[in-house]
Design an enzyme around this catalytic site. Structure first.
Site, short mmCIF file in Angstrom:
data_model
loop_
_atom_site.label_atom_id
_atom_site.label_comp_id
_atom_site.label_asym_id
_atom_site.label_seq_id
_atom_site.Cartn_x
_atom_site.Cartn_y
_atom_site.Cartn_z
N TYR A 1 0.84 -1.21 0.00
CA TYR A 1 0.00 0.00 0.00
C TYR A 1 0.86 1.25 0.00
O TYR A 1 0.63 2.18 0.77
CB TYR A 1 -0.90 0.03 1.24
CG TYR A 1 -1.82 -1.16 1.43
CD1 TYR A 1 -2.18 -1.98 0.37
CD2 TYR A 1 -2.35 -1.44 2.69
CE1 TYR A 1 -3.03 -3.06 0.55
CE2 TYR A 1 -3.22 -2.52 2.88
CZ TYR A 1 -3.54 -3.33 1.80
OH TYR A 1 -4.39 -4.39 1.99
N ASP B 1 -10.34 -4.91 9.13
CA ASP B 1 -9.08 -4.73 8.40
C ASP B 1 -8.41 -3.45 8.90
O ASP B 1 -8.94 -2.75 9.78
CB ASP B 1 -9.33 -4.66 6.87
CG ASP B 1 -8.15 -5.19 6.05
OD1 ASP B 1 -7.04 -4.64 6.20
OD2 ASP B 1 -8.32 -6.15 5.27
N GLY C 1 -8.78 -2.09 12.64
CA GLY C 1 -7.76 -2.35 13.65
C GLY C 1 -6.64 -3.18 13.07
O GLY C 1 -6.65 -3.54 11.89
N ASP C 2 -5.66 -3.47 13.95
CA ASP C 2 -4.50 -4.28 13.59
C ASP C 2 -4.69 -5.63 14.27
O ASP C 2 -4.80 -5.70 15.50
CB ASP C 2 -3.25 -3.56 14.11
CG ASP C 2 -1.97 -4.36 13.91
OD1 ASP C 2 -2.05 -5.60 13.79
OD2 ASP C 2 -0.91 -3.74 13.90
N PHE C 3 -4.78 -6.71 13.48
CA PHE C 3 -5.13 -7.99 14.11
C PHE C 3 -4.02 -8.55 14.99
O PHE C 3 -4.26 -9.44 15.78
CB PHE C 3 -5.68 -9.03 13.12
CG PHE C 3 -4.90 -9.30 11.85
CD1 PHE C 3 -3.53 -9.52 11.85
CD2 PHE C 3 -5.59 -9.40 10.64
CE1 PHE C 3 -2.84 -9.80 10.69
CE2 PHE C 3 -4.90 -9.68 9.45
CZ PHE C 3 -3.52 -9.88 9.48
N ARG D 1 -6.53 -16.09 3.03
CA ARG D 1 -5.24 -15.66 2.48
C ARG D 1 -4.48 -14.77 3.47
O ARG D 1 -3.86 -13.79 3.10
CB ARG D 1 -5.43 -14.84 1.19
CG ARG D 1 -5.95 -15.62 0.01
CD ARG D 1 -6.18 -14.62 -1.11
NE ARG D 1 -6.75 -15.22 -2.29
CZ ARG D 1 -6.03 -15.66 -3.31
NH1 ARG D 1 -4.73 -15.63 -3.31
NH2 ARG D 1 -6.63 -16.16 -4.36
N HIS E 1 -0.92 -17.42 5.11
CA HIS E 1 0.22 -17.63 4.19
C HIS E 1 1.13 -16.42 4.07
O HIS E 1 2.21 -16.51 3.53
CB HIS E 1 -0.27 -18.12 2.81
CG HIS E 1 -0.89 -17.08 1.94
ND1 HIS E 1 -1.22 -17.32 0.62
CD2 HIS E 1 -1.26 -15.78 2.18
CE1 HIS E 1 -1.74 -16.23 0.08
NE2 HIS E 1 -1.78 -15.29 1.01
N ASP E 2 0.66 -15.27 4.58
CA ASP E 2 1.48 -14.04 4.48
C ASP E 2 2.62 -14.01 5.49
O ASP E 2 3.60 -13.30 5.28
CB ASP E 2 0.62 -12.79 4.78
CG ASP E 2 -0.35 -12.46 3.66
OD1 ASP E 2 -0.13 -12.89 2.52
OD2 ASP E 2 -1.34 -11.76 3.95
N ASN F 1 5.33 -17.05 -4.61
CA ASN F 1 4.86 -15.66 -4.59
C ASN F 1 4.97 -15.09 -3.17
O ASN F 1 5.38 -13.95 -2.97
CB ASN F 1 3.41 -15.61 -5.09
CG ASN F 1 2.99 -14.22 -5.48
OD1 ASN F 1 3.72 -13.52 -6.18
ND2 ASN F 1 1.83 -13.79 -5.02
#
Ligand code: SAM
Length: 319
Positions: free
Chosen positions: A125, A188, A208-210, A225, A228-229, A275
């Site tokens: 971002y 998110d 918020g920040d999870f 998804r 996997h990050d 990826n």
């Protein structure tokens, strides 16, 4: 391509067809990326070089001989189509193309290829346009796979869903559509919310920040998804936090592309895993690998469903 070599009578037990096909595969991807970027699915080619690119698109069955889009291209490669995949194509062309360009460096050093410092998602971002492009891309994917994830298990007993890192809310909305009485909350980063609200409807929003903030209460959390990050350490932290937030009998719905147990395939899971190497901190996993992570956090009764689509589904319950 393989057929092309077969037709030319070049197939032997040591045919070069597969290697030659892979040698060329990136060119075919780039033709589609460039044609989208130049706008050849929105208008006719105007210069000699645009015509050359358009003719290549005809050979790839993306344009008809009169340079109008084929049905698949009209549905997925036009910017304003509801099922457009242009967001992810733009992201692939602008960002992933360069990151994959140094796949060997990522393999040698074991790290992603973003060069700026900051959090992982500050790279995705970097600008608001970058964020919208990436999230629109995920939305296009989500419209394909989220209805299948939402229907993979019977979710009718749950009262409140919180979709952690839910982006544009494609999964939140797909579940809400199948269970209209369920409260459905998209969670998110604050930065994502403004854009998510222009796309998602019929659901609630929480920012918020999870990793750092408490979650809204729910008896069903979803992470699509997301796992996997991140590194294994961060996954442990997130799964333990979700487990603590759930009531007994609550569950976690995971959407990820599953590797075969022996990592023999599918190809899509391997491509996604690489990826993750070039653009994130994580990787793809098999079901037994997810089970190990989930059991370590306390979950039991773990079920999985292969959707045949872009991501598969796992449901893990808290006893
Ligand atoms: N779940 C969506 C999907 O399946 O398309 C989005 C997946 S995307 C790979 C990761 C999502 O996690 C993005 O929407 C991103 O904004 C969000 N995210 C990243 N870090 C986060 C954090 N610390 N707290 C909350 N959301 C976060």
């Amino acid at each position: 391509m393989a057929n092309h070599w077969k037709q030319k009578g070049m197939t032997t037990s040591h045919s070069p067809a597969k290697i030659l096909d892979l040698l060329e595969a990136f060119r075919r991807s780039k033709v589609m990326f460039a044609a989208v970027e130049i706008g050849l699915f929105e208008r006719k080619p105007e210069t000699e070089t645009e015509v050359r690119l358009a003719e290549a698109c005809v050979s790839l069955d993306l344009l008809n001989p009169d340079f109008s889009p084929t049905p698949d291209a009209a549905r997925y490669l036009k910017r304003n189509s509801p099922d457009s995949l242009v967001g992810y194509i733009d992201f692939s062309n602008r960002a992933l193309w360069k990151l994959w360009g140094d796949l060997e460096g990522a393999v040698r050093e074991g790290t992603h290829r973003w060069t700026a410092s900051g959090t992982l998602f500050s790279n995705f971002y970097e600008t608001d346009d970058d964020m919208r492009e990436y999230l629109s891309g995920l939305h296009g994917f989500g419209r394909i796979s989220s209805p299948l994830v939402a229907s993979a298990f019977d979710l009718s007993r749950f009262k409140t869903l919180v979709d952690l890192g839910g982006a544009t809310g494609h999964l939140t909305m797909a579940i809400k559509q199948q269970h209209p009485d369920m409260r459905a909350i998209l969670f998110d980063l604050p930065r994502v919310m403004g854009f998510a609200k222009t796309i998602a409807s019929g659901i609630e929003f929480a920012e918020g920040d999870f990793f750092a903030d408490p979650f809204p209460s729910a008896d069903l959390y979803a992470v699509a998804r997301i796992l996997h990050d991140w590194t294994e350490e961060k996954i442990h932290k997130l799964l333990e936090k979700i487990y603590q937030a759930l009531p007994s009998g609550g569950a976690l719905l995971i959407a990820e592309k599953l590797m075969d147990d022996d990592h023999g395939g599918p190809i899509g899971a391997h491509m996604q895993s690489l990826n993750m190497l070039v653009c994130a901190e994580g990787r793809e996993r098999s079901l037994p690998e997810y089970e190990t992570l989930l059991r370590a956090a306390g979950f039991n009764q773990i079920q999985a469903k292969r959707t045949g689509s872009l991501v598969d589904a796992i449901l893990a319950e808290k006893p």
